[in-house]
Design a protein around this motif. Structure first.
Motif, PDB file in Angstrom:
ATOM      1  N   ARG A 123      33.960  38.699  41.882  1.00  0.00           N
ATOM      2  CA  ARG A 123      32.710  39.398  42.272  1.00  0.00           C
ATOM      3  C   ARG A 123      32.554  39.344  43.792  1.00  0.00           C
TER       4      ARG A 123
ATOM      5  N   ALA B 281      34.303  30.669  34.901  1.00  0.00           N
ATOM      6  CA  ALA B 281      33.168  31.049  35.759  1.00  0.00           C
ATOM      7  C   ALA B 281      33.604  31.168  37.221  1.00  0.00           C
ATOM      8  N   GLN B 282      34.463  30.243  37.656  1.00  0.00           N
ATOM      9  CA  GLN B 282      34.975  30.306  39.048  1.00  0.00           C
ATOM     10  C   GLN B 282      35.719  31.614  39.299  1.00  0.00           C
TER      11      GLN B 282
ATOM     12  N   CYS C 141      31.056  25.437  40.147  1.00  0.00           N
ATOM     13  CA  CYS C 141      30.937  26.891  39.952  1.00  0.00           C
ATOM     14  C   CYS C 141      29.446  27.224  39.976  1.00  0.00           C
ATOM     15  N   ASN C 142      29.152  28.502  39.936  1.00  0.00           N
ATOM     16  CA  ASN C 142      27.757  28.942  39.829  1.00  0.00           C
ATOM     17  C   ASN C 142      27.261  28.541  38.436  1.00  0.00           C
TER      18      ASN C 142
ATOM     19  N   LEU D 194      25.970  31.238  36.075  1.00  0.00           N
ATOM     20  CA  LEU D 194      27.083  32.024  35.523  1.00  0.00           C
ATOM     21  C   LEU D 194      27.809  31.214  34.439  1.00  0.00           C
TER      22      LEU D 194
ATOM     23  N   GLU E 275      33.431  34.566  39.487  1.00  0.00           N
ATOM     24  CA  GLU E 275      32.673  34.484  40.741  1.00  0.00           C
ATOM     25  C   GLU E 275      33.526  34.952  41.923  1.00  0.00           C
TER      26      GLU E 275
END
Length: 261
Positions: free
Chosen positions: A258, A251-252, A196-197, A200, A255
């Motif tokens: 978004r 978080a994934q 994931c990021n 974030l 993301e």
């Protein structure tokens, strides 16, 4: 040689018990085949004496001018490897260019900041064996579902396997701190990067624990959660009930949503 005065503003408490110093030094295993170990805040070298028996090449870093002068006299053979500087701000790459281990009796007032720096340097720091305030040590090593479990637990456990080794009473220090101490070992795991990021992920973990008594649905409101995530069973839980993989999943999902906007 003149003894170094422990300075309150630097959070110095010098270990006086040699058997504990030896136990800490023996816990440094050189994980990942590293050849070097950095001791943070060696003071008068009580731990240093035992780290020198370790086959790893030893480097010392201390912010205290008086300690640096003392260490230079005590260890002339380490002259080129004694660094005067603040570990939190110092760029070690000119001194140690390859991966290394860290050992030390960390000043309590900056131990959390040291770990955030370790996280930044996680591709170089393969192992950490350190003494710090017992409740912080317990928190870092704590599994999910435990009241001690917090932001640092999740962030460090994402990249390190952590074990609590032993507790240390105040009276083995000069001056004695007002709290008990604990020794932990962190060993770098196989995770090169999270799915994931990562920025974030850090934000979600901090947000989740920011209101640790609320469910994640409420504590993460500011992230504009996608509808399908709001309905997910994880969001009925509190941050301390989630492990690293759960936070990665959240978080994934944020993301992905978004990306769809």
């Amino acid at each position: 040689m003149e003894k170094v005065r422990a300075k309150k503003h630097l959070g110095q408490h010098f270990l006086t018990d040699l058997s504990i110093a030896e136990r800490i030094a023996l816990a440094v295993k050189g994980h990942g085949g590293v050849k070097k170990v950095l001791e943070i805040g060696p003071g008068m070298g009580v731990l240093t004496d035992y780290l020198l028996k370790n086959p790893l090449e030893l480097y010392l870093i201390d912010i205290d001018k008086e300690s640096i002068a003392y260490l230079n006299k005590k260890y002339p053979s380490l002259k080129d490897r004694i660094i005067e500087g603040d570990y939190l701000k110092y760029n070690l790459s000119n001194d140690i260019s390859e991966p290394y281990a860290i050992a030390g009796n960390f000043p309590y007032n900056i131990s959390s900041q040291i770990f955030f720096k370790v996280l930044e340097e996680r591709d170089k720091v393969t192992e950490v064996v350190c003494m710090l305030q017992k409740e912080v040590a317990k928190r870092i090593a704590s599994p999910k579902g435990n009241k001690d479990y917090g932001i640092l637990s999740v962030l460090l456990q994402a990249f390190y396997d952590i074990e609590y080794l032993f507790s240390v009473p105040p009276e083995v220090f000069d001056p004695p701190p007002k709290v008990n101490s604990g020794v932990i070992r962190l060993v770098r795991n196989e995770v090169k990067s999270l799915d994931c990021n990562e920025k974030l992920f850090f934000q979600v973990v901090k947000g989740g624990f920011g209101n640790r008594r609320k469910t994640l649905r409420n504590s993460l409101k500011s992230f504009q959660l996608p509808e399908q995530l709001k309905e997910h069973p994880l969001m009925d839980k509190r941050a301390e009930q989630l492990d690293v993989a759960d936070f990665v999943f959240i978080a994934q999902q944020i993301e992905i949503s978004r990306g769809n906007h």
